[in-house]
Design an enzyme around this catalytic site. Structure first.
Site, PDB file in Angstrom:
ATOM      1  N   LEU A  31     -24.745  58.294  -6.993  1.00  0.00           N
ATOM      2  CA  LEU A  31     -23.293  58.324  -6.797  1.00  0.00           C
ATOM      3  C   LEU A  31     -22.539  57.899  -8.050  1.00  0.00           C
ATOM      4  O   LEU A  31     -22.940  56.994  -8.764  1.00  0.00           O
ATOM      5  CB  LEU A  31     -22.895  57.398  -5.642  1.00  0.00           C
ATOM      6  CG  LEU A  31     -23.483  57.729  -4.273  1.00  0.00           C
ATOM      7  CD1 LEU A  31     -22.858  56.818  -3.218  1.00  0.00           C
ATOM      8  CD2 LEU A  31     -23.283  59.191  -3.897  1.00  0.00           C
ATOM      9  N   HIS A  35     -18.074  61.171  -6.499  1.00  0.00           N
ATOM     10  CA  HIS A  35     -18.446  61.010  -5.091  1.00  0.00           C
ATOM     11  C   HIS A  35     -17.543  59.975  -4.418  1.00  0.00           C
ATOM     12  O   HIS A  35     -17.143  60.137  -3.268  1.00  0.00           O
ATOM     13  CB  HIS A  35     -19.891  60.525  -4.969  1.00  0.00           C
ATOM     14  CG  HIS A  35     -20.912  61.437  -5.563  1.00  0.00           C
ATOM     15  ND1 HIS A  35     -21.641  61.111  -6.677  1.00  0.00           N
ATOM     16  CD2 HIS A  35     -21.330  62.671  -5.202  1.00  0.00           C
ATOM     17  CE1 HIS A  35     -22.484  62.094  -6.962  1.00  0.00           C
ATOM     18  NE2 HIS A  35     -22.310  63.062  -6.092  1.00  0.00           N
ATOM     19  N   ASP A 150     -17.601  71.824  -7.614  1.00  0.00           N
ATOM     20  CA  ASP A 150     -18.565  72.849  -7.207  1.00  0.00           C
ATOM     21  C   ASP A 150     -17.829  73.919  -6.404  1.00  0.00           C
ATOM     22  O   ASP A 150     -17.995  74.050  -5.188  1.00  0.00           O
ATOM     23  CB  ASP A 150     -19.687  72.199  -6.394  1.00  0.00           C
ATOM     24  CG  ASP A 150     -20.466  71.203  -7.235  1.00  0.00           C
ATOM     25  OD1 ASP A 150     -21.296  71.635  -8.037  1.00  0.00           O
ATOM     26  OD2 ASP A 150     -20.194  69.989  -7.132  1.00  0.00           O
TER      27      ASP A 150
HETATM   28  P1  AMP Z   1     -23.804  66.326  -5.317  1.00  0.00           P
HETATM   29  O1  AMP Z   1     -24.318  64.959  -5.046  1.00  0.00           O
HETATM   30  O2  AMP Z   1     -23.818  66.694  -6.760  1.00  0.00           O
HETATM   31  O3  AMP Z   1     -24.426  67.368  -4.423  1.00  0.00           O
HETATM   32  O4  AMP Z   1     -22.274  66.284  -4.936  1.00  0.00           O
HETATM   33  C1  AMP Z   1     -21.847  65.865  -3.662  1.00  0.00           C
HETATM   34  C2  AMP Z   1     -20.394  66.192  -3.507  1.00  0.00           C
HETATM   35  O5  AMP Z   1     -19.654  65.504  -4.514  1.00  0.00           O
HETATM   36  C3  AMP Z   1     -20.109  67.692  -3.686  1.00  0.00           C
HETATM   37  O6  AMP Z   1     -19.113  68.094  -2.744  1.00  0.00           O
HETATM   38  C4  AMP Z   1     -19.585  67.748  -5.087  1.00  0.00           C
HETATM   39  O7  AMP Z   1     -18.702  68.836  -5.304  1.00  0.00           O
HETATM   40  C5  AMP Z   1     -18.844  66.431  -5.196  1.00  0.00           C
HETATM   41  N1  AMP Z   1     -18.677  66.052  -6.598  1.00  0.00           N
HETATM   42  C6  AMP Z   1     -19.639  65.949  -7.556  1.00  0.00           C
HETATM   43  N2  AMP Z   1     -19.093  65.659  -8.747  1.00  0.00           N
HETATM   44  C7  AMP Z   1     -17.748  65.587  -8.541  1.00  0.00           C
HETATM   45  C8  AMP Z   1     -16.627  65.329  -9.381  1.00  0.00           C
HETATM   46  N3  AMP Z   1     -16.771  65.086 -10.687  1.00  0.00           N
HETATM   47  N4  AMP Z   1     -15.384  65.338  -8.833  1.00  0.00           N
HETATM   48  C9  AMP Z   1     -15.222  65.594  -7.510  1.00  0.00           C
HETATM   49  N5  AMP Z   1     -16.247  65.840  -6.667  1.00  0.00           N
HETATM   50  C10 AMP Z   1     -17.485  65.841  -7.171  1.00  0.00           C
END
Ligand code: AMP
Length: 283
Positions: A31, A35, A150
């Site tokens: 995280l 996140h 994403d």
């Molecule tokens: P992940 O753990 O990479 O699968 O991401 C989990 C959630 O956090 C997904 O909905 C991502 O789009 C979101 N997320 C990851 N990085 C960011 C960021 N820099 N800004 C906003 N949301 C993010």
């Protein structure tokens, strides 16, 4: 805060709070502030906040990327506690994909088959769609929070939720960036200081195109060449610079309405993605 590892345990725990609004944030852990921005939004808008942490093997096309994916569960739990998460759901791979697992949720069409879908292989978004569906069915939230970072994942999830009639609202939170403009990502921890510097050409390319659009440029080819120049000069290897409809991912050769500009680029061994929505004429 409760930490739960099984779907049965999660269902039993949430039984007591049905009737309250549940906000759900699915993640792969490691995280960071991005996140946390989703978790804060969920906290502000719901009675109960559920965070899932699951590094989903099905969405990785590259085994070495899966092996290298950072896993920091203890730190994640502390961060989750600090933003008021109620439930951390952290299943094992066998819990999500038990013996005999044979079902896949597959979103078809440009939204899942172009850009990330093409580069990372058809299995990538099948893996995302299948695990998101399973998680939504396990949690049954009122709202699920995703990051604009994403953008294609958001479009795929929106599509599957409509198509399968899953009664959940999809909330999209803005991309959280470091002070220098780099979009926060769990993969950033694997960049050397020098690679991180090169990676900054990605937000620079997005900003330059935003400026050009504000000055009246609407031709996607001209905007793409501006961006690829900046990426190349900055020392990143662009995989694609795309201009598409944010919902359907149909390419937009001319910017006549809001268009998603999406970039994927490699910096050394690390593959990064970023995007912005361009609004011609400031509309
Ligand atoms: P992940 O753990 O990479 O699968 O991401 C989990 C959630 O956090 C997904 O909905 C991502 O789009 C979101 N997320 C990851 N990085 C960011 C960021 N820099 N800004 C906003 N949301 C993010």
């Amino acid at each position: 805060m409760t930490i739960i590892h099984t779907v049965a345990g999660l269902r039993a725990h949430l039984e007591d709070v049905r009737g309250h609004s549940i906000g759900f944030v699915p993640t792969m852990g490691a995280l960071h502030e991005g996140h946390l921005s989703l978790l804060r939004a969920a906290r502000a808008e719901n009675d109960v906040v559920v965070l899932s942490i699951f590094v989903n093997p099905a969405q990785f096309d590259d085994p070495s990327d899966l092996a290298a994916y950072p896993r920091t569960i203890e730190h994640d739990v502390e961060l989750a506690r600090s933003v008021g998460v109620d439930v951390v759901f952290a299943p094992d791979v066998d819990e999500v994909y038990p013996d005999g697992f044979a079902t896949s949720v597959s979103v078809r069409g440009l939204v899942a088959e172009t850009l990330e879908g093409a580069r990372r292989g058809a299995g990538h978004f099948d893996g995302v769609a299948t695990v998101v569906t399973k998680l939504l069915m396990a949690v049954l939230p009122r709202v699920a929070y995703f990051g604009a970072k994403d953008a294609q994942q958001v479009a795929v999830v929106r599509r599957l939720v409509v198509d399968l009639g899953i009664p959940v609202r999809i909330a999209v939170c803005p991309t959280s960036r470091d002070d220098d403009g780099l979009a926060r990502s769990s993969r950033n921890t694997r960049l050397s200081p020098e690679e991180r510097d090169r990676a900054l050409s990605i937000p620079r390319a997005l900003a330059a195109v935003e400026t050009a659009v504000a000055a009246g440029e609407t031709d996607a080819a001209a905007l793409r060449s501006r961006a690829t120049d900046i990426l190349g000069e900055g020392g990143t290897a662009p995989e694609y610079v795309a201009f598409v409809d944010p919902l359907t991912f149909v390419p937009a050769p001319v910017l006549e309405r809001p268009v998603l500009m999406a970039i994927a680029a490699r910096v050394g061994a690390i593959r990064l993605i970023d995007n912005t929505v361009l609004t011609p004429g400031g509309r």
